[in-house]
Design an enzyme around this catalytic site. Structure first.
Site, PDB file in Angstrom:
ATOM      1  N   SER A  81     -28.196 -32.077   4.988  1.00  0.00           N
ATOM      2  CA  SER A  81     -27.549 -33.708   5.510  1.00  0.00           C
ATOM      3  C   SER A  81     -27.562 -34.436   6.419  1.00  0.00           C
ATOM      4  O   SER A  81     -28.967 -33.881   7.476  1.00  0.00           O
ATOM      5  CB  SER A  81     -25.811 -33.368   5.035  1.00  0.00           C
ATOM      6  OG  SER A  81     -25.388 -34.955   4.527  1.00  0.00           O
ATOM      7  N   LYS A 126     -31.240 -33.515   9.214  1.00  0.00           N
ATOM      8  CA  LYS A 126     -32.373 -34.799   9.965  1.00  0.00           C
ATOM      9  C   LYS A 126     -32.123 -34.281  11.411  1.00  0.00           C
ATOM     10  O   LYS A 126     -33.982 -34.583  11.815  1.00  0.00           O
ATOM     11  CB  LYS A 126     -31.303 -36.131   9.944  1.00  0.00           C
ATOM     12  CG  LYS A 126     -30.681 -36.805   9.021  1.00  0.00           C
ATOM     13  CD  LYS A 126     -30.129 -38.381   9.253  1.00  0.00           C
ATOM     14  CE  LYS A 126     -29.142 -38.379   8.291  1.00  0.00           C
ATOM     15  NZ  LYS A 126     -29.387 -38.407   7.113  1.00  0.00           N
ATOM     16  N   TRP A 144     -27.350 -41.594  -2.154  1.00  0.00           N
ATOM     17  CA  TRP A 144     -26.837 -42.050  -0.537  1.00  0.00           C
ATOM     18  C   TRP A 144     -28.238 -41.433  -0.114  1.00  0.00           C
ATOM     19  O   TRP A 144     -28.539 -42.043   0.558  1.00  0.00           O
ATOM     20  CB  TRP A 144     -25.578 -42.133   0.060  1.00  0.00           C
ATOM     21  CG  TRP A 144     -25.036 -42.276   1.430  1.00  0.00           C
ATOM     22  CD1 TRP A 144     -25.647 -40.986   2.363  1.00  0.00           C
ATOM     23  CD2 TRP A 144     -25.211 -43.287   1.938  1.00  0.00           C
ATOM     24  NE1 TRP A 144     -25.007 -41.707   3.672  1.00  0.00           N
ATOM     25  CE2 TRP A 144     -25.862 -43.174   2.632  1.00  0.00           C
ATOM     26  CE3 TRP A 144     -25.005 -44.515   1.294  1.00  0.00           C
ATOM     27  CZ2 TRP A 144     -25.201 -43.469   3.892  1.00  0.00           C
ATOM     28  CZ3 TRP A 144     -25.110 -45.881   1.971  1.00  0.00           C
ATOM     29  CH2 TRP A 144     -24.741 -45.584   3.538  1.00  0.00           C
ATOM     30  N   HIS A 199     -24.371 -30.135  -2.506  1.00  0.00           N
ATOM     31  CA  HIS A 199     -25.046 -30.782  -2.136  1.00  0.00           C
ATOM     32  C   HIS A 199     -24.755 -29.846  -0.525  1.00  0.00           C
ATOM     33  O   HIS A 199     -23.678 -29.036  -0.792  1.00  0.00           O
ATOM     34  CB  HIS A 199     -24.084 -32.330  -1.137  1.00  0.00           C
ATOM     35  CG  HIS A 199     -24.518 -32.975   0.322  1.00  0.00           C
ATOM     36  ND1 HIS A 199     -26.284 -32.524   0.294  1.00  0.00           N
ATOM     37  CD2 HIS A 199     -23.850 -33.010   1.263  1.00  0.00           C
ATOM     38  CE1 HIS A 199     -26.051 -33.864   1.065  1.00  0.00           C
ATOM     39  NE2 HIS A 199     -24.522 -33.566   2.245  1.00  0.00           N
TER      40      HIS A 199
END
Length: 408
Positions: free
Chosen positions: A233, A237, A326, A362
């Site tokens: 998540s 990044k 998202w 997730h």
């Protein structure tokens, strides 16, 4: 008499058949021994928003920033990669501060790496707990995990392979929701309040690697030529930026990094309720980046397929999860396909892969994605050349016309 040229060509062809790797690829490094090989290359032009042209497609990763042409020769990639890095720093995250090793002290206390960085009379202390394989001496390959030893990836994948796990405590550098000027890194750089977290956190990762090098593999028991990094998540990044901006990292695994990670800003702008440039966290990027939101996104001289490509020629695996809108994984798919063209051009396509599958929570790696992760770990941390890393899995997006986004 045997024709030498024909013999050389035949040998290269046979090598490709047997190993799936070209003879040329054998000469391309898997990792480097310095943080930034392009630090002394000339800076590219960095025009303001009013001077930048609109580029609707993804920018050509091989085109020189000054528009003077393009090169697909690997010997030119170092310079081109450095140009991309400077553009991303200038327009998006800010400059990652350079540090001399003479300003760093490091030690191993118990199973914890302690790194002290001193700049301008101020000292920042970083600590990283190391989990070593039991009953073994090393030196070991290692993964730097964001937050914990293997990030959000299952520890068993690494423990079962005698790979050490190093936990990166990112809050020792900058909080998840930075208050500009009040973060730990600002004690060293009080005038650098412009930088986003994705310049600061990779700076911290690089200092951990510096610390390992200073201590030396005899005491650290870590082989710094075989380092991976992973996070999920927002930490996905972080792992991607860290891998892009430190060439000592052999393998980057960016797990569900979403918008601002592997996903291309331009493509995300055409999708639904996803993390676009205008919707992402202001704490993570330069405040000035947000002038490029919405219709201005096409003025950026780069996009995130080039952030991914900065990892080349080293190894990159991107993991996605389309169940979470998202994350903009359709954009991530297009970006990964575009980025992979760089590795393909150099004959090393097996060093870049992606797996975008749903049906799981997730940041919870499903059993279905274990083989991809294990293959990349086996090949790029353990040197098992037979591991199958030509991975391009995205069943939901097989009909997406990614080529319409490619440069002409």
């Amino acid at each position: 008499m045997r024709n030498p040229k024909m013999y050389a060509w035949t040998s290269a062809f046979l090598l490709t058949l047997v190993t799936g790797t070209s003879a040329h690829a054998q000469k391309i490094p898997l990792v480097y021994n310095v943080e930034n090989t392009g630090i002394h290359t000339p800076a590219p032009p960095l025009p303001g928003i009013d001077e930048l042209p609109v580029v609707k497609t993804l920018p050509d990763p091989f085109q020189w920033s000054d528009g003077s042409g393009r090169s697909t020769r690997f010997k030119d990639w170092g310079r081109r990669r450095a140009e991309i890095g400077r553009e991303i720093a200038h327009y998006e995250v800010g400059e990652k501060p350079a540090v001399s090793k003479k300003d760093i002290r490091a030690d191993i206390i118990g199973d914890t790496l302690v790194v002290l960085v001193t700049v301008g009379g101020e000292t920042l202390r970083l600590t990283a707990d190391i989990t070593y394989p039991e009953g073994k001496k090393g030196p070991f390959p290692a993964i730097i995990g964001i937050g914990q030893g293997s990030g959000s990836l299952p520890a068993e994948i690494f423990a079962s392979r005698d790979i050490a796990r190093i936990a990166f405590n990112f809050t020792q550098v900058m909080s998840h929701t930075q208050k500009r000027g009040s973060e730990p890194i600002n004690r060293l750089y009080p005038d650098r309040t412009d930088i986003g977290a994705y310049a600061a956190w990779p700076w911290g990762v690089s200092r951990i690697i510096d610390g390992l090098e200073i201590v030396g593999k005899k005491r650290s028991r870590i082989d710094t030529r075989r380092l991976a990094i992973s996070g999920c998540s927002f930490a996905g990044k972080m792992a991607l930026f860290a891998g892009a901006f430190d060439e000592r990292i052999a393998l980057t695994i960016a797990q569900e990094p979403g918008g601002g990670g592997a996903a291309a800003w331009r493509v995300s702008e055409t999708l639904g309720k996803v993390e676009t440039l205008g919707r992402t966290s202001h704490a993570w990027f330069k405040e000035s980046m947000f002038q490029y939101k919405e219709e201005n996104v096409s003025k950026l001289p780069f996009d995130h397929h080039e952030l991914c490509a900065m990892v080349a020629p080293r190894a990159l695996l991107v993991l996605g999860n389309p169940d979470y809108e998202w994350l903009a994984d359709e954009s991530g798919y297009v970006s990964c396909q575009a980025a992979r063209k760089v590795w393909e051009t150099f004959g090393i396509a097996d060093r870049m892969g992606f797996s975008i599958v749903g049906g799981h929570g997730h940041c919870q790696l499903p059993q279905e994605q274990y083989p991809e992760v294990e293959a990349f770990v086996d090949k790029f941390l353990l040197g098992k050349k037979e591991a199958q890393t030509n991975v391009t899995i995205a069943p939901l997006y097989e009909k997406v016309d990614y080529e319409r986004w490619l440069w002409r």
